[in-house]
Write a protein that holds these residues in place. Structure first.
Motif, PDB file in Angstrom:
ATOM      1  N   ALA A 119       0.808  -1.222   0.000  1.00  0.00           N
ATOM      2  CA  ALA A 119       0.000   0.000   0.000  1.00  0.00           C
ATOM      3  C   ALA A 119       0.839   1.270   0.000  1.00  0.00           C
ATOM      4  CB  ALA A 119      -0.927   0.007   1.214  1.00  0.00           C
ATOM      5  N   TYR A 120       2.110   1.182   0.406  1.00  0.00           N
ATOM      6  CA  TYR A 120       2.970   2.367   0.518  1.00  0.00           C
ATOM      7  C   TYR A 120       3.986   2.466  -0.606  1.00  0.00           C
ATOM      8  CZ  TYR A 120       0.863   2.398   5.074  1.00  0.00           C
ATOM      9  OH  TYR A 120      -0.050   2.408   6.095  1.00  0.00           O
TER      10      TYR A 120
ATOM     11  N   ALA B   4       2.032   1.332  -6.137  1.00  0.00           N
ATOM     12  CA  ALA B   4       1.031   0.562  -5.392  1.00  0.00           C
ATOM     13  C   ALA B   4      -0.147   0.156  -6.267  1.00  0.00           C
ATOM     14  CB  ALA B   4       0.540   1.371  -4.194  1.00  0.00           C
TER      15      ALA B   4
END
Length: 134
Positions: free
Chosen positions: A102-103, A107
Motif C-alpha cells: 500500500a505504501y 502501489a
C-alpha cells in the motif's frame, strides 16, 4: 488495414465534432438541477504475452444525466505510456519491494514478483486426479 484505420479515424473525428457541437451550448443552457447517474464497469482481458500471463482488468467509470441520457464521460484507467519492464526496474531501484504494497510508489500496479508470489500461493484444484493411461 490502411482502409480500416482511415475509417476509424473518420468515425473518431465525427464523434468529436458531434460532441463539441452539443457541448458548446452548455454554458448558455438554462440548466436547473441535474441528476447524474454513475456506474463502474470492469473489463477483464486476457494476457497478450505468453511469458507474462497476468490478466488485465480495465476499470471505467461513466456518468450520465438521468433525464436526457446524455453521457458526460466514460473514464478508463488505461495509461498507454506504462512499460512493464521500465516500471519493474524503477520499482526495484526505488525500493518498492522493501515496503508494504500500500505504501509503494507503484502501489496501483501489479509488480512481477507479486505475480510470481501469487502463483506460488494459488491452491491446487481439489478432486482432479490425473488421467491414467490404460
Amino acid at each position: 488495414m490502411s482502409t480500416l484505420y482511415r475509417k476509424i479515424d473518420f468515425i473518431d473525428h465525427q464523434c468529436i465534432a458531434f460532441a463539441a457541437e452539443r457541448e458548446r451550448n452548455l454554458p448558455t443552457m438554462p440548466l436547473t438541477r441535474l441528476y447524474i447517474g454513475v456506474d463502474r464497469q470492469d473489463y477483464m482481458i486476457n494476457w497478450s504475452d505468453a511469458d507474462d500471463r497476468r490478466n488485465i482488468i480495465f476499470r471505467a467509470v461513466g456518468s450520465a444525466d438521468n433525464t436526457t441520457g446524455y453521457v458526460l464521460g466514460l473514464h478508463l484507467n488505461f495509461d498507454p505510456l506504462m512499460d512493464p519492464d521500465l516500471i519493474e526496474m524503477d520499482a526495484i531501484a526505488s525500493g518498492d519491494y522493501e515496503v508494504k504494497p500500500a505504501y509503494r510508489r507503484y502501489a496501483r500496479l501489479w509488480l512481477r514478483r507479486d505475480y510470481l508470489d501469487a502463483i506460488k500461493r494459488k491452491p491446487e484444484p481439489k478432486g482432479l486426479e490425473p488421467i491414467q493411461s490404460p
